[in-house]
Motif scaffolding. Structure first.
Motif, mmCIF file in Angstrom:
data_model
loop_
_atom_site.group_PDB
_atom_site.id
_atom_site.type_symbol
_atom_site.label_atom_id
_atom_site.label_comp_id
_atom_site.label_asym_id
_atom_site.label_seq_id
_atom_site.Cartn_x
_atom_site.Cartn_y
_atom_site.Cartn_z
ATOM 1 N N SER B 25 0.801 -1.355 0.130
ATOM 2 C CA SER B 25 0.027 -0.212 0.087
ATOM 3 C C SER B 25 0.847 1.236 -0.040
ATOM 4 O O SER B 25 0.608 2.091 -0.695
ATOM 5 C CB SER B 25 -0.837 0.033 1.342
ATOM 6 N N HIS B 274 0.583 -6.505 -4.167
ATOM 7 C CA HIS B 274 -0.378 -5.903 -3.652
ATOM 8 C C HIS B 274 -0.511 -4.390 -4.170
ATOM 9 O O HIS B 274 -1.494 -3.757 -4.388
ATOM 10 C CB HIS B 274 -0.171 -5.474 -2.123
ATOM 11 N N LYS B 278 -3.655 -2.623 -5.756
ATOM 12 C CA LYS B 278 -4.109 -1.212 -5.341
ATOM 13 C C LYS B 278 -4.401 -0.285 -6.654
ATOM 14 O O LYS B 278 -5.258 0.332 -6.825
ATOM 15 C CB LYS B 278 -3.175 -0.528 -4.429
ATOM 16 N N THR B 283 -7.744 -5.268 -5.063
ATOM 17 C CA THR B 283 -6.481 -5.933 -4.764
ATOM 18 C C THR B 283 -6.491 -7.505 -4.659
ATOM 19 O O THR B 283 -5.753 -7.977 -4.478
ATOM 20 C CB THR B 283 -6.548 -5.766 -3.106
#
Lengths: 199, 588
Positions: B25, B274, B278, B283
């Motif tokens: 993230s 990931h 995103k 996801t």
């Protein structure tokens, strides 16, 4: 097009300054302040003289000492400027002959030993500077060392147990014995009775 | 295999899983140009970099400009690194007095190529060849640069899927700068200090002279190792400061530093799955890729561990203990360190070749045939099992394109991935990348297996190219196959018995590295340029979902089939036949 290319040179020079000079110097400075022992090689000194590093293995040839693993670092082994392994493959005749010779030497030096030989004691390490042997490999040599130093076998085995490092955090890695530290302690506890020459 | 060994593998994968979401993230925010908690501390360095480089932060590039910038970045890196090596004799921080004599022009070419392409293949022993200055300002800098460039390309490809009806895929200079300043540098600083705490050296003093317990002289190599070690692992570079790489006690002194090194290797590649999820707004897509990678990782690690633990029957016959007991590791300990034993050596060998790292904590050349096949096969997949930083993600996205293409053929629909129609151009570009790398591996291996040279000649002083091998028979062939696979896959690990510091090997492995890097990257950037212009079509009942177990299975199958069909003949001649020869008791 030059607009796309020229930044390549400028950014590389800037990176060389920041990442190639400032970053390692900063790490060196911080390390020298907070971890001076480790940063300088975990050196062991006796009477002001450096006798080695606790992380770097040494060659032991005298039968009164615990022996390290076979090494291919440099011409005589344990050359800490020439790290490396034997790089012999599993079907290499050189490998089989070399290990057979090491097995024979082991039996000649440790006539009291019975059962299989701990594999690490007769095979070469990856770095050629492996400071450790397995606890079994130490115990396999205990009889010889105890006899030549006139020490009770039980006391030598106690010493091995005392110098056995357990896995990190209880699970990581293998139990191991640092040969240099063990032999140094051996010299303190059970000094050699008479000088003998290396085989 | 022991319970503790299996537990350590589980701990490792568990820790990677824990880091994937937060770091993934964070990187998505970094590459989208959003503010993060590090901006108050590091934003000034980012803007300063743009000012020095003459880059406008808010101007984006078409794929052709993006690719040209990447090439310029790499070529200037190559030139600087070549010059530093050849001039090391007149540069500072050279206590051992190394000079141009240690690095001939063909050798310097090989190293410069190697470090620019994130391969970090090494014909040399660092402690006997390179000055501290070359290691710091040359090699370590490229460790950052090649890793950042890989991340940039991966992000550009992701933008190809994430955006629609656009022309640009980002700005190479901005992506590279952000990757370096917000991701690579902070983690490297913390990592380097942790390594020092474990015993990795970090100094600029001349080599230490010691008098050993038995009175012999032992010279102990030193250097600024920890600062390079951190980025070597984090950037999946793998070029060791010392010859023995991460087997050297000064690079990897404890099992804890070993675990940490392996975490650094997988950290960014895993987290990028990931980041991908995103950036494309789903996801689950990222987790599906993570799952496929994890499955392939576990298969590899247990095959390797199992065969290494069962050991070499020809040594067992001599009376060696091959079963693991409480007091020793058993198995195939040749070329392995006691502190790592069998489990951590097999795990490291799998991790370093799943990723394009190439650091080694044991000598792969001495692995059992099948134990050694695992690293070779991992590299032959194109290193998509987590893979290199950036390289793993763009590699697996290539396989995703192929997987949906194959699925599309089966049901007779135009394949889609993330709402983008996968058409002729994308499939052509994906296949170009696959074929170019397979060609490089197989062609150069075949050539070196047969090519003769005059003895003491310029190209290969030992004579024929096979005279450089340390092992005969099938294993000798494996050494050649491993070398070109490692070069092409930009891995850098080796069956190190082969002597590769001759002009022939320097140049051909160098070429393999260029092919493996740029004939892989540029087709994918072209695909990204094509994809970014397309509309995202809405999913319908007929759309093949790419986030479920069926897709994970298809993706794993595609990777294995492409790898297997291409390379099984070569592997049969090397490790597979050697396995049977070893069990028949043959030696060479």
């Amino acid at each position: 097009m030059w607009q796309q290319l020229l930044p390549g040179l400028r950014i590389k020079l800037f990176m060389t300054l920041v990442l190639g000079i400032l970053y390692p110097l900063a790490i060196t400075g911080i390390s020298q302040v907070f971890f001076p022992h480790q940063a300088n090689g975990s050196l062991i000194t006796e009477n002001g003289k450096v006798i080695g590093s606790q992380l770097i293995g040494q060659s032991f040839a005298l039968p009164e000492y615990f022996h390290s693993r076979p090494s291919n670092a440099g011409a005589n082994g344990y050359d800490a400027t020439a790290s490396g392994g034997f790089n012999q493959g599993p079907t290499s005749k050189k490998l089989v002959d070399r290990v057979a010779a090491a097995v024979e030497r082991f039996h000649a030096e440790n006539p009291g030993h019975s059962g299989p030989i701990p594999a690490d004691l007769v095979t070469g390490s990856a770095s050629g500077l492996d400071p450790h042997i397995s606890p079994d490999a130490a115990r396999a040599q205990a009889g010889r060392v105890a006899k030549l130093r006139g020490a009770p076998l039980a006391r030598v085995n106690e010493l091995i147990a005392q110098f056995t490092e357990t896995p990190d955090l209880g699970v990581l890695g293998e139990p191991r014995v640092n040969v240099l530290l063990l032999d140094l302690e051996l010299n303190r506890r059970f000094p050699m009775q008479s000088s003998s020459s290396p085989k | 295999m022991t319970t503790v060994g299996i537990l350590q593998i589980a701990i490792f994968l568990g820790l990677i899983l824990l880091c994937t979401k937060p770091l993934g993230s964070f990187m998505a925010r970094v590459f989208d140009g959003e503010r993060t908690f590090l901006h108050p501390v590091l934003r000034w360095l980012e803007t300063l970099t743009y000012k020095v480089a003459g880059v406008k932060e808010d101007v984006e590039q078409k794929w052709t400009h993006y690719a040209a910038s990447l090439l310029s970045f790499s070529i200037f890196g190559f030139v600087i690194l070549y010059a530093l090596q050849r001039l090391q004799g007149v540069l500072p921080l050279n206590p051992q007095g190394f000079g141009a004599a240690q690095v001939s022009p063909d050798q310097a070419f090989n190293v410069a190529t190697s470090f620019v392409t994130n391969t970090n293949w090494q014909w040399y022993a660092g402690e006997a060849t390179m000055s501290y200055f070359v290691q710091m300002a040359g090699l370590a800098v490229q460790n950052f640069a090649s890793a950042a460039a890989g991340m940039a390309v991966a992000i550009a490809l992701v933008r190809g899927f994430a955006r629609q009806e656009k022309k640009t895929i980002g700005n190479f200079w901005v992506d590279t700068t952000r990757a370096t300043i917000y991701v690579l540098l902070p983690i490297s600083i913390l990592g380097a200090l942790f390594f020092v705490s474990q015993g990795v050296v970090q100094n600029l003093v001349p080599y230490t002279e010691a008098t050993t317990v038995e009175g012999a002289k032992q010279v102990i190599a030193q250097g600024p190792v920890a600062s390079q070690e951190a980025i070597k692992q984090l950037g999946t570079n793998g070029g060791g400061f010392f010859n023995a790489n991460s087997a050297h006690p000064f690079e990897n002194p404890t099992p804890l530093s070993n675990l940490f090194a392996m975490l650094l290797i997988f950290l960014i590649p895993a987290a990028l799955t990931h980041t991908f999820g995103k950036m494309v707004g789903d996801t689950r897509q990222g987790w599906a890729i993570f799952a496929a990678m994890a499955v392939m990782f576990l298969i590899g690690v247990f095959v390797c561990y199992g065969f290494e633990q069962s050991g070499n029957p020809n040594l067992a016959k001599l009376g060696l203990q091959t079963n693991a007991t409480a007091g020793q590791s058993g198995g195939n300990m040749e070329g392995k360190e006691v502190r790592f034993g069998i489990a951590n050596s097999a795990l490291f060998a799998t991790v370093t070749t799943d990723a394009s790292c190439g650091a080694v904590n044991s000598m792969h050349d001495s692995y059992t045939p099948i134990g050694g096949l695992v690293p070779i096969f991992n590299m032959m997949t194109g290193e998509v099992i987590f893979g290199g930083v950036g390289a793993g993600l763009y590699g697996i996205l290539l396989y995703c394109i192929l997987a949906v293409f194959i699925a599309g053929l089966m049901v007779g629909r135009t394949p889609e991935y993330l709402g983008k129609k996968i058409e002729q151009k994308e499939v052509k570009m994906a296949m170009l990348a696959v074929i170019a790398t397979a060609f490089s591996i197989l062609f150069f291996t075949a050539l070196s297996s047969v090519i003769p040279f005059p003895e003491k000649g310029y190209w290969n002083p030992p004579g024929a190219a096979i005279n450089n091998l340390n092992n005969s028979g099938a294993h000798g062939f494996s050494e050649i196959l491993y070398a070109y696979t490692s070069g092409t896959a930009n891995n850098g690990s080796a069956f190190a018995g082969i002597t590769v510091n001759t002009p022939w090997y320097d140049l051909t492995i160098g070429l393999a590295m260029w092919i493996g890097r740029f004939l892989f990257l540029i087709p994918l950037l072209a695909a990204a340029g094509n994809l970014v212009a397309k509309k995202r079509v809405a999913a319908t009942a007929g759309t093949f979902p790419t986030h479920g177990p069926l897709f994970v299975g298809l993706l794993v199958g595609t990777v294995f089939i492409v790898g297997a069909l291409t390379f099984i003949p070569a592997l049969s001649l090397g490790p597979i036949v050697e396995h049977y020869l070893m069990h028949a008791g043959n030696t060479f």
